[in-house]
Each structure stands twice: as C-alpha cells, then as structure tokens.
Design an enzyme around this catalytic site. Structure first.
Site, PDB file in Angstrom:
ATOM      1  N   LYS A  25       0.825  -1.285  -0.020  1.00 54.44           N
ATOM      2  CA  LYS A  25      -0.144  -0.059  -0.037  1.00 54.44           C
ATOM      3  C   LYS A  25       0.766   1.344  -0.022  1.00 54.44           C
ATOM      4  CE  LYS A  25      -0.083  -0.262   5.125  1.00 54.44           C
ATOM      5  NZ  LYS A  25      -0.845  -0.855   6.248  1.00 54.44           N
ATOM      6  N   MET A  50      11.651  24.506   2.708  1.00 56.19           N
ATOM      7  CA  MET A  50      10.693  23.769   1.964  1.00 56.19           C
ATOM      8  C   MET A  50      11.717  22.915   1.001  1.00 56.19           C
ATOM      9  SD  MET A  50       7.505  24.971  -0.823  1.00 56.19           S
ATOM     10  CE  MET A  50       6.728  25.675   0.539  1.00 56.19           C
ATOM     11  N   TYR A  65      15.467  30.179   8.479  1.00 53.08           N
ATOM     12  CA  TYR A  65      14.618  31.144   9.077  1.00 53.08           C
ATOM     13  C   TYR A  65      14.624  31.099  10.436  1.00 53.08           C
ATOM     14  CZ  TYR A  65      12.132  30.790   4.387  1.00 53.08           C
ATOM     15  OH  TYR A  65      11.614  30.938   3.033  1.00 53.08           O
ATOM     16  N   ARG A  97     -10.091  -0.743  14.506  1.00 52.67           N
ATOM     17  CA  ARG A  97      -9.843   0.300  13.659  1.00 52.67           C
ATOM     18  C   ARG A  97     -10.463  -0.339  12.400  1.00 52.67           C
ATOM     19  NH1 ARG A  97      -3.866   0.741  10.665  1.00 52.67           N
ATOM     20  NH2 ARG A  97      -4.370  -1.461  10.199  1.00 52.67           N
TER      21      ARG A  97
HETATM   22  C1  LIG Z   1       0.146  -2.035   6.689  1.00 51.74           C
HETATM   23  C2  LIG Z   1      -0.612  -3.071   7.068  1.00 51.74           C
HETATM   24  C3  LIG Z   1       0.071  -4.426   7.034  1.00 51.74           C
HETATM   25  C4  LIG Z   1       1.662  -4.167   7.096  1.00 51.74           C
HETATM   26  O1  LIG Z   1       2.141  -3.976   8.107  1.00 51.74           O
HETATM   27  P1  LIG Z   1       3.804  -3.932   8.586  1.00 51.74           P
HETATM   28  O2  LIG Z   1       3.976  -3.542   9.998  1.00 51.74           O
HETATM   29  O3  LIG Z   1       4.286  -2.777   7.663  1.00 51.74           O
HETATM   30  O4  LIG Z   1       4.436  -4.960   8.042  1.00 51.74           O
HETATM   31  C5  LIG Z   1      -0.480  -5.423   7.369  1.00 51.74           C
HETATM   32  N1  LIG Z   1      -1.958  -5.391   7.564  1.00 51.74           N
HETATM   33  C6  LIG Z   1      -2.643  -4.270   7.781  1.00 51.74           C
HETATM   34  C7  LIG Z   1      -4.125  -4.601   7.751  1.00 51.74           C
HETATM   35  C8  LIG Z   1      -2.190  -3.252   7.455  1.00 51.74           C
HETATM   36  O5  LIG Z   1      -2.795  -2.013   7.442  1.00 51.74           O
END
Ligand SMILES: *Cc1c(COP(=O)(O)O)cnc(C)c1O
Length: 347
Positions: free
Chosen positions: A33, A290, A242, A128
């Site tokens: 992702k 930046m 800055y 979650r």
């Molecule tokens: C991001 C995520 C993972 C991967 O987790 P890592 O700690 O990066 O290995 C696996 N399962 C879910 C549901 C996630 O959101």
C-alpha cells in the site's frame, strides 16, 4: 548534480521478503500500500513477484491498477479497506479481492458482484477496521456460505513482543475463526517475529520488506544523497536560516543542500538531524526549509559533492528517532522530486 538522489535497492527488498518468507510457516504475501511505502509500487511489485510473492495487499482499490499492471493476471490483490461505495467496477475489472469490513460491505459486495472473490476482515481488538465479534457471530453463516477466500485480522502491538494485547488478540482471532474452513492471515512484519503461533496460512509483511523496524535483520532498501549547492563562511554570532534558529558559536562553514520538507525531510528535524560526509557526521543546523537544508561542515577538510541523509551510517529508523517518529513515516513522506534510481531491477 541537480536534484537529490534516492536509490531504492530492489534486490534488498526481495532478499528481505525471502527472509521473512523463510521465517513464516505458511505462505508469505506482501503489503504494498501507499506506493510501496513511498518506494514505488510498480518496480517493487514487479521485483517481489519475480522473487515469488503471489499475494499483494493494498489499502484502497485505487491502488489496484498499478499493482495489477505490474504483476500481471495471476497474483491475488487484496484490498484492506474492503468494498467501498463506487469500488465495484475497479474490483471487477482488475480482479481485486476486497476484505469486507462490515455487514454493510458484505451486502454491497454480494449485491454488486455476486460470485466475485472476497475476503473478510475481523477486528480482534485493534478497533480500527473489520467486524467485531458480535457482528461476525451474526453474519458468519451467511458470509461463509459465500465462500470467502481469506480471513484476516491485524495486531495492534506486534512490535512489542511482551505486550499482553498480542496473546489476547491471538485468542480472540482463534475463537472467531474456529471451525471456519477458510485460509487465515494474521501477521504483518511484527507478528511474523512473534513466532509460528501467529502465522496461520499467510503472512503479509510491509515495513520489514522496506528495511524497517521491528525486522532488525532487514537489509536497508533506500539511500538518499543530498547535493551541496553552495558553501558559505560565517563569523561567530551570525545565524542560519528562517528564524535565525542556529547561531555560529565560532567562525563556521555552512553547506546548503538541495532537499527540504517538500521532499519529506520533516521540519521537526531542524537543528536535530545528522547527515554524513562519507564516514563523518555533520549536524543539520538551522531550520529545514521547503527545498533546502543547511549543514555545519566546519570540521570537514574538503566539501563533498553530496551528503548522505540515508545510507550506511543512518537508516530510516535512526532518522525517525531524531524526528520523533517511525520509519514508516520517514519512507511514506519521501517526496516525488527526487531523482530515483532503482538498483537490482534485472537481478
Ligand atoms: C499496513 C498493514 C500491514 C503491514 O504492516 P507492517 O507493519 O508494515 O508489516 C498489514 N496488515 C494491515 C491490515 C495493514 O494495515
């Protein structure tokens, strides 16, 4: 030298996957992702597919096209956010597998795409995503009749091996899935390291592939070199950047380098980060702006063409520590402006 250069070592990512796969008792997928945690979904997916990965996990359906194009028709692509409104066409056309998170999502999926593969995400304590025990109990028979491909859940505290949540979530996941004849996936990187009891049929590491904690043995996957644009001499008492937040205590030589918070070098690293001239540490002084940051190079005999922010002396977790964050955020913050070089693409 122009833009700062980000080198992504695809062979290291593949080697990290192979090592996590050796630790896992079942199959090993990959979490890819957020553009492969900022490292480039297409090249990373291609390399991992070549290494043997067959299950790819993305956060949202919109991430599907890049992965499908990269890996071709065979591998499975699972979507953590499940089947959201408006996703049906993408899910169907790309053959994505939504991990449905609620009764509402299950109904939406079965109605919009009857017979199309799906999985189930359960919530065994993270609060979650996924179905909580009561919702799952009510839905279980109906859901299982539709033959899900996979049941997943996620650990909240897997990076702390002694945390009591780990065992409690494992007990809950086992109870929720008892008697289901469906493959199960429970562990990301942290869970793999907790041991075989947590592995079930399929693990799905992310951060460990990309060289981050808690996979301490990971090969680093990124290097970041920042070119020096200009060097100036300061008299004692002059300030830098800055807000004049750093004052030269004595005559000083300051190098200005081409990267800033727009490139993901978090502004909270002002007056805190270290960059490296080969083996010599050099403090970032003054505010990160930046597009630029400033470095005290008074102690160097010669000014190099570039300074290393990520490299042999400092990985994503050390930089994260200086920024008060985690390696995940350092990686996903890396900007689009770098010259990216992918090493190990054909290996
Ligand atoms: C991001 C995520 C993972 C991967 O987790 P890592 O700690 O990066 O290995 C696996 N399962 C879910 C549901 C996630 O959101």
């Amino acid at each position: 030298m122009g833009a700062a250069r980000l080198t992504i070592d695809l062979d290291s990512i593949a080697a990290n996957w192979e090592r996590l796969a050796r630790l896992s008792t079942g199959e090993t997928g990959v979490t890819i992702k957020a553009d492969a945690y900022g490292l480039g979904a297409a090249p990373v997916a291609r390399r991992l597919a070549r290494a043997g990965a067959r299950q790819f996990f993305v956060a949202i359906a919109e991430e599907g096209p890049t992965i499908r194009q990269a890996v071709g028709a065979g591998p499975e692509i699972f979507v953590y956010s499940g089947h959201m409104t408006g996703d049906a066409q993408t899910i169907r056309n790309l053959g994505l597998i939504p991990l449905v998170n609620s009764a509402e999502q299950l109904a939406r999926h079965l109605e919009a795409l009857p017979g199309h593969p799906f999985g189930i995400q359960l919530d065994c304590g993270m609060n979650r995503l996924g179905m909580k025990p009561a919702e799952w109990a009510a839905l279980r028979d109906l859901a299982l009749q539709a033959r899900p491909r996979l049941i997943v859940s996620h650990l909240a505290c897997a990076d702390e091996p002694d945390h009591p949540m780990n065992g409690a979530q494992l007990t809950s996941f086992r109870a929720m899935t008892a008697g289901c004849d469906v493959p199960r996936s429970f562990s990301a990187t942290g869970g793999i390291l907790l041991g075989p009891a947590f592995h079930f049929d399929l693990t799905r590491p992310g951060i460990g592939l990309y060289g981050g904690a808690p996979f301490a043995e990971a090969f680093p996957a990124v290097a970041l070199e920042l070119p020096v644009i200009q060097v100036r001499e300061l008299a004692a008492g002059e300030t830098v950047g800055y807000g004049g937040s750093w004052t030269a205590p004595a005559p000083a030589r300051i190098a200005t380098v081409a990267a800033g918070y727009a490139d993901g070098i978090l502004r909270c690293l002002s007056n805190r980060a270290t960059v490296w001239a080969d083996d010599t540490p050099c403090p970032v002084v003054g505010r990160v702006s930046m597009d630029l940051l400033t470095v005290d190079v008074t102690h160097l005999d010669a000014i190099p063409d570039a300074l290393d922010l990520l490299g042999p002396h400092q990985g994503i977790d050390e930089l994260a520590e200086a920024a008060g964050t985690i390696g995940y955020e350092i990686l996903t913050a890396l900007g689009a402006r770098y010259r990216r070089r992918y090493a190990g693409q054909r290996a």
